[in-house]
Write a protein that holds these residues in place. Sequence first.
Motif, PDB file in Angstrom:
ATOM      1  N   THR A 131       0.788  -1.228   0.000  1.00 39.37           N
ATOM      2  CA  THR A 131       0.000   0.000   0.000  1.00 39.37           C
ATOM      3  C   THR A 131       0.820   1.277   0.000  1.00 39.37           C
ATOM      4  O   THR A 131       0.364   2.285  -0.536  1.00 39.37           O
ATOM      5  CB  THR A 131      -0.942   0.048   1.213  1.00 39.37           C
ATOM      6  N   VAL A 132       1.991   1.288   0.583  1.00 40.77           N
ATOM      7  CA  VAL A 132       2.725   2.548   0.737  1.00 40.77           C
ATOM      8  C   VAL A 132       3.087   3.192  -0.602  1.00 40.77           C
ATOM      9  O   VAL A 132       2.873   4.394  -0.760  1.00 40.77           O
ATOM     10  CB  VAL A 132       3.964   2.349   1.643  1.00 40.77           C
ATOM     11  N   PRO A 133       3.618   2.464  -1.585  1.00 39.44           N
ATOM     12  CA  PRO A 133       3.933   3.171  -2.839  1.00 39.44           C
ATOM     13  C   PRO A 133       2.695   3.731  -3.546  1.00 39.44           C
ATOM     14  O   PRO A 133       2.739   4.822  -4.102  1.00 39.44           O
ATOM     15  CB  PRO A 133       4.585   2.093  -3.709  1.00 39.44           C
ATOM     16  N   SER A 134       1.598   3.031  -3.528  1.00 40.89           N
ATOM     17  CA  SER A 134       0.391   3.493  -4.215  1.00 40.89           C
ATOM     18  C   SER A 134      -0.371   4.523  -3.403  1.00 40.89           C
ATOM     19  O   SER A 134      -1.113   5.323  -3.972  1.00 40.89           O
ATOM     20  CB  SER A 134      -0.526   2.312  -4.500  1.00 40.89           C
ATOM     21  N   LEU A 135      -0.210   4.502  -2.089  1.00 37.94           N
ATOM     22  CA  LEU A 135      -0.961   5.417  -1.236  1.00 37.94           C
ATOM     23  C   LEU A 135      -0.619   6.869  -1.527  1.00 37.94           C
ATOM     24  O   LEU A 135      -1.489   7.731  -1.516  1.00 37.94           O
ATOM     25  CB  LEU A 135      -0.692   5.087   0.235  1.00 37.94           C
ATOM     26  N   LYS A 136       0.632   7.142  -1.830  1.00 37.06           N
ATOM     27  CA  LYS A 136       1.048   8.507  -2.141  1.00 37.06           C
ATOM     28  C   LYS A 136       0.312   9.015  -3.383  1.00 37.06           C
ATOM     29  O   LYS A 136      -0.166  10.149  -3.406  1.00 37.06           O
ATOM     30  CB  LYS A 136       2.555   8.537  -2.358  1.00 37.06           C
ATOM     31  N   TYR A 137       0.193   8.182  -4.395  1.00 36.87           N
ATOM     32  CA  TYR A 137      -0.478   8.601  -5.627  1.00 36.87           C
ATOM     33  C   TYR A 137      -1.988   8.710  -5.437  1.00 36.87           C
ATOM     34  O   TYR A 137      -2.625   9.577  -6.023  1.00 36.87           O
ATOM     35  CB  TYR A 137      -0.167   7.633  -6.761  1.00 36.87           C
ATOM     36  N   VAL A 138      -2.561   7.844  -4.627  1.00 41.28           N
ATOM     37  CA  VAL A 138      -4.003   7.878  -4.402  1.00 41.28           C
ATOM     38  C   VAL A 138      -4.385   9.120  -3.611  1.00 41.28           C
ATOM     39  O   VAL A 138      -5.366   9.800  -3.923  1.00 41.28           O
ATOM     40  CB  VAL A 138      -4.469   6.594  -3.683  1.00 41.28           C
ATOM     41  N   VAL A 139      -3.613   9.461  -2.596  1.00 43.68           N
ATOM     42  CA  VAL A 139      -3.934  10.629  -1.771  1.00 43.68           C
ATOM     43  C   VAL A 139      -3.770  11.913  -2.569  1.00 43.68           C
ATOM     44  O   VAL A 139      -4.596  12.825  -2.478  1.00 43.68           O
ATOM     45  CB  VAL A 139      -3.055  10.644  -0.498  1.00 43.68           C
ATOM     46  N   ASN A 140      -2.725  12.012  -3.377  1.00 41.86           N
ATOM     47  CA  ASN A 140      -2.471  13.236  -4.138  1.00 41.86           C
ATOM     48  C   ASN A 140      -3.243  13.295  -5.452  1.00 41.86           C
ATOM     49  O   ASN A 140      -3.109  14.269  -6.183  1.00 41.86           O
ATOM     50  CB  ASN A 140      -0.981  13.363  -4.436  1.00 41.86           C
ATOM     51  N   HIS A 141      -4.016  12.279  -5.764  1.00 41.76           N
ATOM     52  CA  HIS A 141      -4.749  12.185  -7.036  1.00 41.76           C
ATOM     53  C   HIS A 141      -3.789  12.361  -8.208  1.00 41.76           C
ATOM     54  O   HIS A 141      -4.081  13.040  -9.186  1.00 41.76           O
ATOM     55  CB  HIS A 141      -5.863  13.219  -7.122  1.00 41.76           C
ATOM     56  N   ASP A 142      -2.621  11.738  -8.093  1.00 44.28           N
ATOM     57  CA  ASP A 142      -1.579  11.859  -9.106  1.00 44.28           C
ATOM     58  C   ASP A 142      -1.551  10.600  -9.969  1.00 44.28           C
ATOM     59  O   ASP A 142      -0.541   9.942 -10.113  1.00 44.28           O
ATOM     60  CB  ASP A 142      -0.226  12.071  -8.431  1.00 44.28           C
ATOM     61  N   TYR A 143      -2.690  10.252 -10.513  1.00 46.01           N
ATOM     62  CA  TYR A 143      -2.753   9.093 -11.389  1.00 46.01           C
ATOM     63  C   TYR A 143      -3.459   9.490 -12.678  1.00 46.01           C
ATOM     64  O   TYR A 143      -4.190  10.463 -12.744  1.00 46.01           O
ATOM     65  CB  TYR A 143      -3.447   7.899 -10.720  1.00 46.01           C
ATOM     66  N   VAL A 144      -3.215   8.734 -13.692  1.00 45.66           N
ATOM     67  CA  VAL A 144      -3.715   9.054 -15.031  1.00 45.66           C
ATOM     68  C   VAL A 144      -5.100   8.446 -15.210  1.00 45.66           C
ATOM     69  O   VAL A 144      -5.331   7.288 -14.903  1.00 45.66           O
ATOM     70  CB  VAL A 144      -2.752   8.490 -16.100  1.00 45.66           C
ATOM     71  N   THR A 145      -6.018   9.259 -15.682  1.00 39.93           N
ATOM     72  CA  THR A 145      -7.338   8.748 -16.065  1.00 39.93           C
ATOM     73  C   THR A 145      -7.451   8.856 -17.571  1.00 39.93           C
ATOM     74  O   THR A 145      -7.030   9.834 -18.177  1.00 39.93           O
ATOM     75  CB  THR A 145      -8.465   9.543 -15.393  1.00 39.93           C
ATOM     76  N   THR A 146      -7.998   7.851 -18.160  1.00 40.32           N
ATOM     77  CA  THR A 146      -8.143   7.852 -19.609  1.00 40.32           C
ATOM     78  C   THR A 146      -9.606   7.970 -19.967  1.00 40.32           C
ATOM     79  O   THR A 146     -10.478   7.465 -19.269  1.00 40.32           O
ATOM     80  CB  THR A 146      -7.571   6.562 -20.217  1.00 40.32           C
ATOM     81  N   LYS A 147      -9.865   8.651 -21.042  1.00 37.64           N
ATOM     82  CA  LYS A 147     -11.220   8.779 -21.559  1.00 37.64           C
ATOM     83  C   LYS A 147     -11.266   8.064 -22.885  1.00 37.64           C
ATOM     84  O   LYS A 147     -10.389   8.211 -23.723  1.00 37.64           O
ATOM     85  CB  LYS A 147     -11.608  10.246 -21.722  1.00 37.64           C
ATOM     86  N   GLY A 148     -12.274   7.289 -23.065  1.00 34.00           N
ATOM     87  CA  GLY A 148     -12.398   6.539 -24.309  1.00 34.00           C
ATOM     88  C   GLY A 148     -13.851   6.433 -24.707  1.00 34.00           C
ATOM     89  O   GLY A 148     -14.743   7.048 -24.132  1.00 34.00           O
ATOM     90  N   THR A 149     -14.067   5.631 -25.690  1.00 34.46           N
ATOM     91  CA  THR A 149     -15.422   5.416 -26.159  1.00 34.46           C
ATOM     92  C   THR A 149     -15.969   4.142 -25.548  1.00 34.46           C
ATOM     93  O   THR A 149     -15.222   3.246 -25.165  1.00 34.46           O
ATOM     94  CB  THR A 149     -15.442   5.323 -27.686  1.00 34.46           C
ATOM     95  N   LEU A 150     -17.255   4.064 -25.489  1.00 36.10           N
ATOM     96  CA  LEU A 150     -17.940   2.898 -24.916  1.00 36.10           C
ATOM     97  C   LEU A 150     -18.072   1.843 -26.003  1.00 36.10           C
ATOM     98  O   LEU A 150     -18.766   2.042 -27.000  1.00 36.10           O
ATOM     99  CB  LEU A 150     -19.302   3.311 -24.377  1.00 36.10           C
ATOM    100  N   TYR A 151     -17.405   0.721 -25.835  1.00 32.99           N
ATOM    101  CA  TYR A 151     -17.446  -0.404 -26.776  1.00 32.99           C
ATOM    102  C   TYR A 151     -17.014  -0.006 -28.184  1.00 32.99           C
ATOM    103  O   TYR A 151     -17.507  -0.524 -29.170  1.00 32.99           O
ATOM    104  CB  TYR A 151     -18.847  -1.029 -26.825  1.00 32.99           C
ATOM    105  N   GLY A 152     -16.116   0.933 -28.302  1.00 31.32           N
ATOM    106  CA  GLY A 152     -15.593   1.298 -29.595  1.00 31.32           C
ATOM    107  C   GLY A 152     -16.469   2.205 -30.425  1.00 31.32           C
ATOM    108  O   GLY A 152     -16.152   2.538 -31.552  1.00 31.32           O
ATOM    109  N   ARG A 153     -17.635   2.602 -29.892  1.00 32.68           N
ATOM    110  CA  ARG A 153     -18.549   3.472 -30.639  1.00 32.68           C
ATOM    111  C   ARG A 153     -18.609   4.831 -29.954  1.00 32.68           C
ATOM    112  O   ARG A 153     -18.574   4.929 -28.748  1.00 32.68           O
ATOM    113  CB  ARG A 153     -19.951   2.886 -30.666  1.00 32.68           C
ATOM    114  N   VAL A 154     -18.724   5.840 -30.750  1.00 33.92           N
ATOM    115  CA  VAL A 154     -18.872   7.199 -30.211  1.00 33.92           C
ATOM    116  C   VAL A 154     -20.348   7.451 -30.039  1.00 33.92           C
ATOM    117  O   VAL A 154     -21.146   7.247 -30.940  1.00 33.92           O
ATOM    118  CB  VAL A 154     -18.240   8.236 -31.156  1.00 33.92           C
ATOM    119  N   ARG A 155     -20.738   7.926 -28.887  1.00 34.52           N
ATOM    120  CA  ARG A 155     -22.159   8.246 -28.660  1.00 34.52           C
ATOM    121  C   ARG A 155     -22.340   9.713 -28.442  1.00 34.52           C
ATOM    122  O   ARG A 155     -21.630  10.411 -27.901  1.00 34.52           O
ATOM    123  CB  ARG A 155     -22.684   7.498 -27.446  1.00 34.52           C
TER     124      ARG A 155
END
Length: 81
Positions: free
Chosen positions: A57-81
């Motif tokens: 938990t310690v290495p990941s806890l720093k990133y979780v608390v600081n919200h320093d992680y990458v979020t990706t945005k994509g399409t739902l099932y390969g289709r654009v809605r």
Amino acid sequence: MNEEILFYYALFAGGILCIILSILLYFWLREDTGIEFSTFGRLVFMCLLGVGLIWYTVPSLKYVVNHDYVTTKGTLYGRVR
């Protein structure tokens, strides 16, 4: 509060609790009548479990608390809605 943060804090607290309990139980059981090998093995396992939880938990806890992680945005099932 975010459930990821609560999950990591719970794992971290569980690791600390396992380590503290295993050390305290070792000294408490050792002073009474001596400690059996099976009990000693369980205490060592509990201590290693606590170390493993903290190690996880310690290495990941720093990133979780600081919200320093990458979020990706994509399409739902390969289709654009």
